[in-house]
Design a protein around this motif. Structure first.
Motif, PDB file in Angstrom:
ATOM      1  N   PRO A   1      -7.104  -4.873  -8.902  1.00 21.82           N
ATOM      2  CA  PRO A   1      -7.733  -3.803  -8.879  1.00 21.82           C
ATOM      3  C   PRO A   1      -7.474  -3.017  -7.664  1.00 21.82           C
ATOM      4  CG  PRO A   1      -9.366  -5.854  -9.250  1.00 21.82           C
ATOM      5  CD  PRO A   1      -7.841  -6.079  -9.006  1.00 21.82           C
ATOM      6  N   ALA A   2      -7.591  -1.649  -7.634  1.00 24.62           N
ATOM      7  CA  ALA A   2      -6.872  -0.633  -6.563  1.00 24.62           C
ATOM      8  C   ALA A   2      -7.062  -1.224  -5.258  1.00 24.62           C
ATOM      9  CB  ALA A   2      -7.758   0.616  -6.780  1.00 24.62           C
ATOM     10  N   HIS A   3      -6.086  -1.323  -4.674  1.00 23.79           N
ATOM     11  CA  HIS A   3      -5.675  -1.679  -2.962  1.00 23.79           C
ATOM     12  C   HIS A   3      -6.542  -0.630  -2.315  1.00 23.79           C
ATOM     13  CE1 HIS A   3      -3.871  -3.483   0.232  1.00 23.79           C
ATOM     14  NE2 HIS A   3      -3.744  -2.276   0.683  1.00 23.79           N
ATOM     15  N   HIS A   4      -7.496  -1.370  -1.426  1.00 28.97           N
ATOM     16  CA  HIS A   4      -8.388  -0.447  -0.645  1.00 28.97           C
ATOM     17  C   HIS A   4      -7.528  -0.109   0.694  1.00 28.97           C
ATOM     18  CE1 HIS A   4     -11.444  -0.618  -3.354  1.00 28.97           C
ATOM     19  NE2 HIS A   4     -11.571  -1.992  -3.601  1.00 28.97           N
ATOM     20  N   ALA A   5      -6.867   1.076   0.529  1.00 25.89           N
ATOM     21  CA  ALA A   5      -6.107   1.369   2.020  1.00 25.89           C
ATOM     22  C   ALA A   5      -7.124   2.276   2.739  1.00 25.89           C
ATOM     23  CB  ALA A   5      -5.018   2.107   1.686  1.00 25.89           C
ATOM     24  N   ALA A   6      -6.896   2.312   3.957  1.00 26.91           N
ATOM     25  CA  ALA A   6      -7.528   3.292   4.854  1.00 26.91           C
ATOM     26  C   ALA A   6      -7.726   4.757   4.207  1.00 26.91           C
ATOM     27  CB  ALA A   6      -6.900   3.150   6.296  1.00 26.91           C
ATOM     28  N   GLU A   7      -8.945   5.062   4.152  1.00 29.18           N
ATOM     29  CA  GLU A   7      -9.126   6.542   3.467  1.00 29.18           C
ATOM     30  C   GLU A   7      -8.263   7.441   4.292  1.00 29.18           C
ATOM     31  OE1 GLU A   7     -12.808   9.284   1.841  1.00 29.18           O
ATOM     32  OE2 GLU A   7     -13.148   7.217   2.803  1.00 29.18           O
ATOM     33  N   ARG A   8      -7.711   8.324   3.616  1.00 29.47           N
ATOM     34  CA  ARG A   8      -6.865   9.419   4.450  1.00 29.47           C
ATOM     35  C   ARG A   8      -7.629  10.667   4.071  1.00 29.47           C
ATOM     36  NH1 ARG A   8      -0.987   7.882   4.114  1.00 29.47           N
ATOM     37  NH2 ARG A   8      -1.035   5.821   3.434  1.00 29.47           N
ATOM     38  N   PRO A   9      -7.212  11.422   5.378  1.00 23.87           N
ATOM     39  CA  PRO A   9      -8.360  12.763   5.515  1.00 23.87           C
ATOM     40  C   PRO A   9      -7.937  13.730   4.285  1.00 23.87           C
ATOM     41  CG  PRO A   9      -6.521  12.714   7.188  1.00 23.87           C
ATOM     42  CD  PRO A   9      -6.604  11.252   6.592  1.00 23.87           C
ATOM     43  N   LYS A  10      -8.989  14.310   3.882  1.00 24.82           N
ATOM     44  CA  LYS A  10      -8.861  15.332   2.666  1.00 24.82           C
ATOM     45  C   LYS A  10      -7.883  16.385   3.252  1.00 24.82           C
ATOM     46  CE  LYS A  10     -13.265  14.366   0.448  1.00 24.82           C
ATOM     47  NZ  LYS A  10     -14.570  14.900  -0.130  1.00 24.82           N
TER      48      LYS A  10
END
Length: 462
Positions: free
Chosen positions: A171-180
């Motif tokens: 399942p999708a690797h949970h990387a640090a959320e990047r700014p929009k």
């Protein structure tokens, strides 16, 4: 030896890129299937074991175990040929990319290959050449409908390969959320309508003086941005699917390309092709008017003459490294249709002569004649005189050069560059003796309005 591990075909190139992006120096070469009617393969890779960079300070090399770059006096194309030879890959393999080189060749790399003036402002610092050697990649074949992880078992062990497969298929690797991603202001051009017209008047003087037959003249659009450029590219890919789309990111910035144009292709048997685009008309939502625009382009004496000039130039470029008598023009003035424009396209083929390599072909043909003019060197001198800023990635190339002998490359038109919170996009066209200034000016907008207006519509933030 080259090994293959099957992957689920349902995994898209965008999903795969998201899974490997954190590994660093990620690249995506996207044929935009099934939306695009052209193209076949997607290639996604990351974590190269070596990188080469050329900028105005020289040629630099970096290894996988170090973040430090070392300066070298060796000629960059010689280094890249050596890197390929070290892999010792057979030519009879399943996919066109079986480990090798992937990267970007900026238009201004031409300054390292030819003696050119330095008049235009160099306000972008993205490298003139930025390329990595990738020992594994995911290759998606849309014709055969299968996907593989391809890796070099002499350099990558099977346990590491299996870990890559696990990363890709979990399942999708949970990387640090990047700014929009967001634009801070509308795009503005580096040329007013008057300055554009004045430049074209000067081009006309050069043409009538016999300096050149044709000049590809461009303007640059610029805005500032915040956030993740990948979000901008995925949005543009939805509205402008093209067979030579690409996304490349590194510590210098990101290249967002939606190019429809092949530069150079070469297979393991030495067969060569280039497909220049010269001649453009906008699309129309009315089918009858759209058909009329196609017919107008197909029958335009001016556009056919412009296309033919570039065909002759490219025949000469290919003849430098191809077997005598092998250079042919099997396709002349074909019509290709894309979401926003119709293009006139020709094909020139040849057979690589010994001892030349695909990299030699690229070096001796760079930059592509379709985006300079004819004769090439004089056209590039005039471009440097009349365009206010250097082109950087625009009208350069994105390419893969496989260790098995295959190469494919684009001309980086319909391409944006994100660097130091600035985003750039360019558009140009071929100017000949009977060009109409107002029509040429409008054509530049026709080529990129769908990109810039969509970014402004979805991401402009005041």
């Amino acid at each position: 030896m080259i090994e293959y591990i099957s992957l689920p075909f349902k995994l898209t190139a965008i999903e795969i890129f998201n899974q490997i992006r954190e590994l660093g120096d990620a690249v995506l070469l996207d044929s935009c299937q099934p939306e695009s009617q052209f193209g076949r393969y997607d290639i996604i890779a990351a974590a190269p074991d070596r990188k080469l960079r050329v900028n105005n300070q020289g040629t630099w090399i970096r290894g996988v175990s170090s973040s430090d770059w070392s300066l070298t006096q060796k000629e960059p194309f010689s280094i890249l040929n050596e890197w390929l030879e070290e892999l010792k890959v057979p030519t009879d393999l399943q996919a066109p990319f079986n480990t090798g080189l992937i990267g970007s060749f900026s238009y201004d790399l031409g300054r390292h290959l030819e003696k050119l003036p330095s008049i235009s402002e160099a306000d972008i610092h993205y490298p003139d050449l930025e390329i990595g050697r990738y020992l594994w990649a995911v290759v998606i074949d849309h014709h055969q409908q299968h996907s593989h992880l391809v890796y070099h078992s002499d350099w990558i062990n099977s346990q590491d390969a299996e870990r890559l497969v696990e990363r890709l298929t979990q399942p999708a690797h949970h990387a640090a959320e990047r700014p929009k991603f967001k634009l801070n202001k509308p795009f503005i051009s580096n040329l007013s309508a008057k300055r554009y017209a004045d430049a074209l008047e000067k081009v006309d003087e050069y043409i009538h003086a016999g300096d050149v037959y044709q000049i590809n003249f461009a303007q640059r659009f610029q805005s500032s941005f915040e956030g993740d450029p990948w979000q901008a590219w995925t949005a543009l890919r939805r509205i402008a699917p093209t067979p030579y789309a690409a996304y490349i990111e590194n510590d210098q910035g990101a290249v967002l390309s939606l190019s429809p144009e092949r530069f150079l292709w070469c297979n393991a048997q030495g067969e060569v092709e280039t497909r220049p685009i010269k001649g453009t008309r906008p699309r129309d939502s009315d089918p009858d008017l759209d058909l009329a625009l196609q017919e107008e382009l197909s029958n335009s004496e001016k556009d056919r003459a412009e296309n033919l000039m570039i065909v002759d130039l490219l025949r000469n470029d290919l003849s430098k490294v191809c077997q005598p008598g092998s250079v042919k023009v099997p396709e002349l003035f074909s019509l290709e249709t894309y979401p926003n424009v119709h293009h006139l396209v020709s094909s020139i083929t040849g057979r690589l002569d010994k001892p030349f390599t695909p990299l030699d072909l690229l070096k001796h043909s760079f930059p592509g004649g379709s985006i300079t003019g004819a004769p090439k060197i004089r056209a590039m001198e005039i471009i440097d005189e009349l365009e206010p800023h250097r082109r950087s990635i625009y009208c350069g190339s994105i390419a893969y050069i496989s260790a098995c002998g295959y190469m494919n490359s684009s001309i980086t038109i319909r391409t944006l560059l994100c660097e130091q919170q600035q985003i750039y996009c360019w558009a140009g066209g071929g100017i000949v003796a009977d060009s109409d200034i107002a029509s040429e000016y409008q054509e530049t907008f026709n080529k990129v309005n769908n990109l810039l207006q969509n970014l402004e519509m979805h991401f402009l933030d005041f």
